[in-house]
Design an enzyme around this catalytic site. Structure first.
Site, PDB file in Angstrom:
ATOM      1  N   GLN A  75      -8.478   4.713   9.422  1.00  0.00           N
ATOM      2  CA  GLN A  75      -9.468   5.766   8.608  1.00  0.00           C
ATOM      3  C   GLN A  75     -10.715   5.130   8.439  1.00  0.00           C
ATOM      4  O   GLN A  75     -10.765   3.884   8.528  1.00  0.00           O
ATOM      5  CB  GLN A  75      -8.912   5.797   7.150  1.00  0.00           C
ATOM      6  CG  GLN A  75      -9.058   7.118   6.767  1.00  0.00           C
ATOM      7  CD  GLN A  75      -8.121   7.570   5.490  1.00  0.00           C
ATOM      8  OE1 GLN A  75      -7.223   7.233   5.551  1.00  0.00           O
ATOM      9  NE2 GLN A  75      -8.944   8.329   4.385  1.00  0.00           N
ATOM     10  N   ARG A  85       1.431  12.023   4.719  1.00  0.00           N
ATOM     11  CA  ARG A  85       0.819  10.435   4.407  1.00  0.00           C
ATOM     12  C   ARG A  85      -0.395  10.684   3.851  1.00  0.00           C
ATOM     13  O   ARG A  85      -0.720  10.031   2.681  1.00  0.00           O
ATOM     14  CB  ARG A  85       0.958   9.597   5.524  1.00  0.00           C
ATOM     15  CG  ARG A  85       0.612   7.834   5.274  1.00  0.00           C
ATOM     16  CD  ARG A  85       0.729   7.314   6.450  1.00  0.00           C
ATOM     17  NE  ARG A  85       0.396   5.960   6.287  1.00  0.00           N
ATOM     18  CZ  ARG A  85      -0.603   5.437   6.486  1.00  0.00           C
ATOM     19  NH1 ARG A  85      -1.993   5.936   6.706  1.00  0.00           N
ATOM     20  NH2 ARG A  85      -0.904   3.984   6.307  1.00  0.00           N
ATOM     21  N   HIS A  91      -3.246   0.656   0.247  1.00  0.00           N
ATOM     22  CA  HIS A  91      -2.326  -0.666   0.447  1.00  0.00           C
ATOM     23  C   HIS A  91      -2.091  -1.546  -0.845  1.00  0.00           C
ATOM     24  O   HIS A  91      -2.860  -2.814  -0.642  1.00  0.00           O
ATOM     25  CB  HIS A  91      -3.180  -1.270   1.775  1.00  0.00           C
ATOM     26  CG  HIS A  91      -2.949  -0.533   2.805  1.00  0.00           C
ATOM     27  ND1 HIS A  91      -1.550  -0.248   3.708  1.00  0.00           N
ATOM     28  CD2 HIS A  91      -4.087   0.062   3.448  1.00  0.00           C
ATOM     29  CE1 HIS A  91      -1.866   0.260   4.507  1.00  0.00           C
ATOM     30  NE2 HIS A  91      -3.202   0.647   4.497  1.00  0.00           N
ATOM     31  N   GLN A 118       4.534  -0.631   4.436  1.00  0.00           N
ATOM     32  CA  GLN A 118       2.914  -0.706   4.711  1.00  0.00           C
ATOM     33  C   GLN A 118       1.926  -0.048   3.701  1.00  0.00           C
ATOM     34  O   GLN A 118       1.014  -0.461   3.452  1.00  0.00           O
ATOM     35  CB  GLN A 118       2.743  -0.011   6.114  1.00  0.00           C
ATOM     36  CG  GLN A 118       1.530  -0.236   6.734  1.00  0.00           C
ATOM     37  CD  GLN A 118       1.010   1.194   7.449  1.00  0.00           C
ATOM     38  OE1 GLN A 118       0.847   2.203   6.763  1.00  0.00           O
ATOM     39  NE2 GLN A 118       0.528   1.183   8.775  1.00  0.00           N
ATOM     40  N   SER A 135      -3.357   0.565  10.059  1.00  0.00           N
ATOM     41  CA  SER A 135      -3.018   1.505   8.747  1.00  0.00           C
ATOM     42  C   SER A 135      -2.411   2.603   9.822  1.00  0.00           C
ATOM     43  O   SER A 135      -1.552   2.565  10.195  1.00  0.00           O
ATOM     44  CB  SER A 135      -3.927   1.678   8.099  1.00  0.00           C
ATOM     45  OG  SER A 135      -3.566   2.332   6.867  1.00  0.00           O
ATOM     46  N   LEU A 136      -3.099   3.706   9.574  1.00  0.00           N
ATOM     47  CA  LEU A 136      -2.736   5.080  10.237  1.00  0.00           C
ATOM     48  C   LEU A 136      -2.709   4.684  11.686  1.00  0.00           C
ATOM     49  O   LEU A 136      -1.810   5.472  12.287  1.00  0.00           O
ATOM     50  CB  LEU A 136      -3.578   6.020   9.960  1.00  0.00           C
ATOM     51  CG  LEU A 136      -4.941   6.590  10.478  1.00  0.00           C
ATOM     52  CD1 LEU A 136      -4.490   7.453  11.774  1.00  0.00           C
ATOM     53  CD2 LEU A 136      -5.965   7.189   9.720  1.00  0.00           C
TER      54      LEU A 136
END
Length: 308
Positions: free
Chosen positions: A9, A118, A201, A250, A93-94
């Site tokens: 992102q 998500r 996170h 995660q 991440s994503l």
């Protein structure tokens, strides 16, 4: 040896992927399938905006994945370059979901749907304005961990991203981050409040963890073609059960990007190929090592110049 890496992102811009969309029927068909899968025109949002809508986490996550997946398939199917010869796949991440899908662990439609869920779950875990993120520049993980430990009775914050040498991102409640920025200033450590609407996170994402646990357990993963470097452990993983468990972890755990890159380099990777919008990861890899080759692929010219 090379690794393929996928951005997270923050890399999104209106109009991303337009060159590929205009030129390749393959990409048009992926955009059409994405619209049908998500039941709204994510393709229009990507190509035309508005930016405010694209920047909503629930839209950003499937949108960035769609662009990364489209470019990956253009490289593979239109240019006949076999990216699955890579030693590792990894994503920030994503971007880990883009890596999983491109390596064949998750199919395209499932990845779109799970990223929409998500993004929505992460966005709604904390009421708007109550949490945030702060980038810390020019310090070390050890120094920041010590400051957090020394101040744990006054505030709660966590390292969300260990991105590169001298770039760490912290997550927490807004009021705690405000106290923390004063402490960082007292220690002459530069920090910048990030324009995000949620504290990703960290333990404040517990509601998102619950939702993602339920959703990921509905999905059957396939055996993929490449080992993935996990954000949570910074180590290679290919077992589908381990992957599922690590994707759940995660949500609340630190993205160990610096360690991931160093571990790939220590396993003889000397070339990184970033696939997707922007070039954030290429910049981070450069900060981690000046010795490696980096290709950022988000235009046709970039593909034409790619040699692996």
């Amino acid at each position: 040896m090379f690794s393929v890496i996928f951005p997270g992102q923050g890399s999104q811009i209106v109009g991303m992927g337009k060159e590929f969309y205009d030129k390749f029927e393959l990409v048009k068909s992926l955009f059409k399938e994405a619209d049908e899968t998500l039941n709204y025109s994510i393709s229009k949002l990507i190509l035309e905006g508005p930016k405010e809508e694209l920047d909503l986490t629930a839209n950003t996550q499937p949108a960035i994945f769609l662009i990364s997946y489209s470019i990956f398939n253009v490289i593979k199917k239109e240019f006949k370059i076999d990216l699955n010869k890579a030693k590792y796949f990894a994503g920030h991440s994503l971007g880990e979901y883009s890596a999983l899908s491109c390596a064949g662990y998750l199919n395209f439609a499932e990845t779109l749907k799970i990223l929409r869920i998500r993004g929505d779950a992460m966005q709604n875990s904390v009421p708007k304005g109550e949490g945030g993120m702060v980038a810390v520049l020019g310090s070390t993980v050890e120094a920041i961990e010590k400051i957090l430990k020394d101040n744990q009775n006054k505030l709660i914050a966590q390292i969300a991203n260990d991105n590169s040498e001298g770039q760490i991102v912290l997550s927490g409640k807004t009021k705690d981050l405000e106290k923390l920025t004063e402490t960082l200033k007292d220690n002459s450590i530069k920090n910048i409040k990030l324009p995000v609407s949620a504290p990703f996170h960290c333990s404040l994402m517990s509601k998102a963890t619950e939702i993602m646990t339920e959703e990921l357990n509905k999905i059957s993963f396939s055996d993929g073609s490449n080992k993935l470097i996990s954000n949570v452990t910074a180590e290679p993983v290919s077992s589908t059960e381990d992957l599922k468990s690590l994707l759940i972890k995660q949500i609340e755990n630190r993205v160990r990007w610096r360690e991931s890159v160093l571990n790939m380099i220590n396993s003889d990777v000397n070339h990184f190929v970033e696939i997707g919008p922007g070039k954030v990861l290429s910049g981070l890899v450069k900060r981690i090592s000046r010795e490696v080759t980096i290709n950022t692929i988000n235009s046709l010219e970039d593909i034409e110049n790619l040699k692996i």
